[in-house]
Enzyme design. Structure first.
Site, mmCIF file in Angstrom:
data_model
loop_
_atom_site.group_PDB
_atom_site.id
_atom_site.type_symbol
_atom_site.label_atom_id
_atom_site.label_comp_id
_atom_site.label_asym_id
_atom_site.label_seq_id
_atom_site.Cartn_x
_atom_site.Cartn_y
_atom_site.Cartn_z
ATOM 1 N N ARG A 100 -9.793 7.529 4.149
ATOM 2 C CA ARG A 100 -9.036 6.287 3.623
ATOM 3 C C ARG A 100 -8.819 6.643 2.054
ATOM 4 O O ARG A 100 -7.825 6.146 1.544
ATOM 5 C CB ARG A 100 -9.901 5.226 3.808
ATOM 6 C CG ARG A 100 -9.810 4.568 5.292
ATOM 7 C CD ARG A 100 -10.828 3.635 5.526
ATOM 8 N NE ARG A 100 -10.670 2.424 4.907
ATOM 9 C CZ ARG A 100 -11.792 1.660 4.631
ATOM 10 N NH1 ARG A 100 -12.799 1.678 5.063
ATOM 11 N NH2 ARG A 100 -11.518 0.367 3.809
ATOM 12 N N ARG A 160 -18.094 -2.406 9.243
ATOM 13 C CA ARG A 160 -17.016 -2.055 9.851
ATOM 14 C C ARG A 160 -16.919 -0.750 10.292
ATOM 15 O O ARG A 160 -17.452 0.270 9.890
ATOM 16 C CB ARG A 160 -15.714 -2.379 8.816
ATOM 17 C CG ARG A 160 -15.373 -3.851 8.914
ATOM 18 C CD ARG A 160 -14.492 -4.207 7.646
ATOM 19 N NE ARG A 160 -13.449 -2.986 6.994
ATOM 20 C CZ ARG A 160 -12.711 -2.990 6.007
ATOM 21 N NH1 ARG A 160 -12.657 -4.104 5.233
ATOM 22 N NH2 ARG A 160 -11.837 -2.016 5.991
ATOM 23 N N ARG A 171 0.730 -1.027 -0.117
ATOM 24 C CA ARG A 171 0.166 -0.160 0.038
ATOM 25 C C ARG A 171 0.650 1.411 0.040
ATOM 26 O O ARG A 171 0.165 2.363 -0.006
ATOM 27 C CB ARG A 171 -0.845 -0.094 1.169
ATOM 28 C CG ARG A 171 -2.223 -0.261 1.033
ATOM 29 C CD ARG A 171 -3.124 -0.159 2.206
ATOM 30 N NE ARG A 171 -4.460 0.004 2.368
ATOM 31 C CZ ARG A 171 -5.458 -0.862 2.371
ATOM 32 N NH1 ARG A 171 -4.960 -2.382 2.455
ATOM 33 N NH2 ARG A 171 -6.444 -0.757 2.205
#
Ligand code: ADP
Ligand code: ADP
Ligand code: ZN
Length: 213
Positions: A171, A160, A88
């Site tokens: 994000r 979540r 990532r």
């Protein structure tokens, strides 16, 4: 076969990775799933990872790399794997390239699942996750047989913590800043392939199979 799934959070990496893993009999390795399992078990790693994950930030490279290198040592990785959510960051990609090169190996395909940001928030609010077996559902596009119950293991499904809209936006910005540059990294390595992730999930899988076969 060694495959990397690239794409924004919610692009469908996990959904596709599970099918690829089943089709080619290779493990599906999701760093997010491993972190969530550790949080559920309340391990030291889980406690550290949770602080970052709840804020929509990335877990530090050192922690992530330690965990993934450990996972690669497992015997089931001998014939390859499909990586979902790793690498990532640039340092993670470099570390992976180096660890493989040390064994004379390389990544075969990096598949970028393309979905525009506008579609992501909507997708994430409908995502439901099983924290026991890692299965993922969508209330509209991939509903479980029994409402809010995992088809595979019978556990209750959850939204979540990090799939709340505010955290999803954070994000997404982290994705654009830190992960999107990996598309060019793997393009330069000559292994990048792109698929249109806005299509029906079965069509996305067909496109991926056409690339892999
Ligand atoms: P999604 O599938 O929605 O992209 P993941 O389950 O892959 O989400 O990741 C959830 C969170 O776990 C990330 O927001 C991040 O905090 C952490 N995480 C997962 N993989 C990594 C990684 N390779 N490096 C750093 N943090 C990670
Ligand atoms: P990622 O691993 O990239 O974060 P997921 O595979 O968990 O993404 O998918 C995010 C959500 O979108 C899940 O609820 C999943 O069921 C749903 N989803 C995945 N692919 C598609 C698709 N092609 N069309 C509509 N919804 C999808
Ligand atoms: Zn389950």
């Amino acid at each position: 076969m060694k495959i990397i799934m690239l794409g924004a959070p919610g692009a469908g990496k996990g959904t596709q990775a599970k099918q690829i893993a089943a089709k080619f009999s290779i493990p599906h390795i999701s760093t997010g799933d491993i972190f969530r399992a550790n949080i559920k078990e309340n391990t030291e790693l889980g406690k550290k990872a949770k602080e970052y994950m709840d804020q929509g930030m990335l877990v530090p490279d050192s922690l992530t790399l330690e965990l993934i290198m450990d996972r690669f040592a497992n015997a089931d990785c001998a014939n390859g794997y499909v990586l979902d959510g790793f690498p990532r960051t640039n340092p993670q990609a470099e570390a992976l390239t180096k660890a493989l090169a040390d064994k004379g190996e390389k990544i075969d395909f990096a598949i970028n699942v393309e979905v525009p940001d506008e579609s992501i928030v909507n997708r994430m609010s409908g995502r439901r996750a099983c924290l026991t077996c890692g299965a993922t559902y969508h209330i509209k596009y991939n509903a479980p047989a029994k409402e809010n119950i995992c088809d595979t293991c019978g556990e209750e499904l959850v939204l979540r913590d990090d799939d709340k809209p505010e955290t999803v936006l954070k994000r997404l910005s982290v994705y654009h800043e830190q992960t999107q540059p990996l598309i060019d990294y793997y393009k330069n390595e000559g292994v990048l392939r792109e698929v249109d992730g806005t299509q029906d999930m079965n069509k996305v899988f067909d496109d991926i199979l056409a690339i892999l076969q």
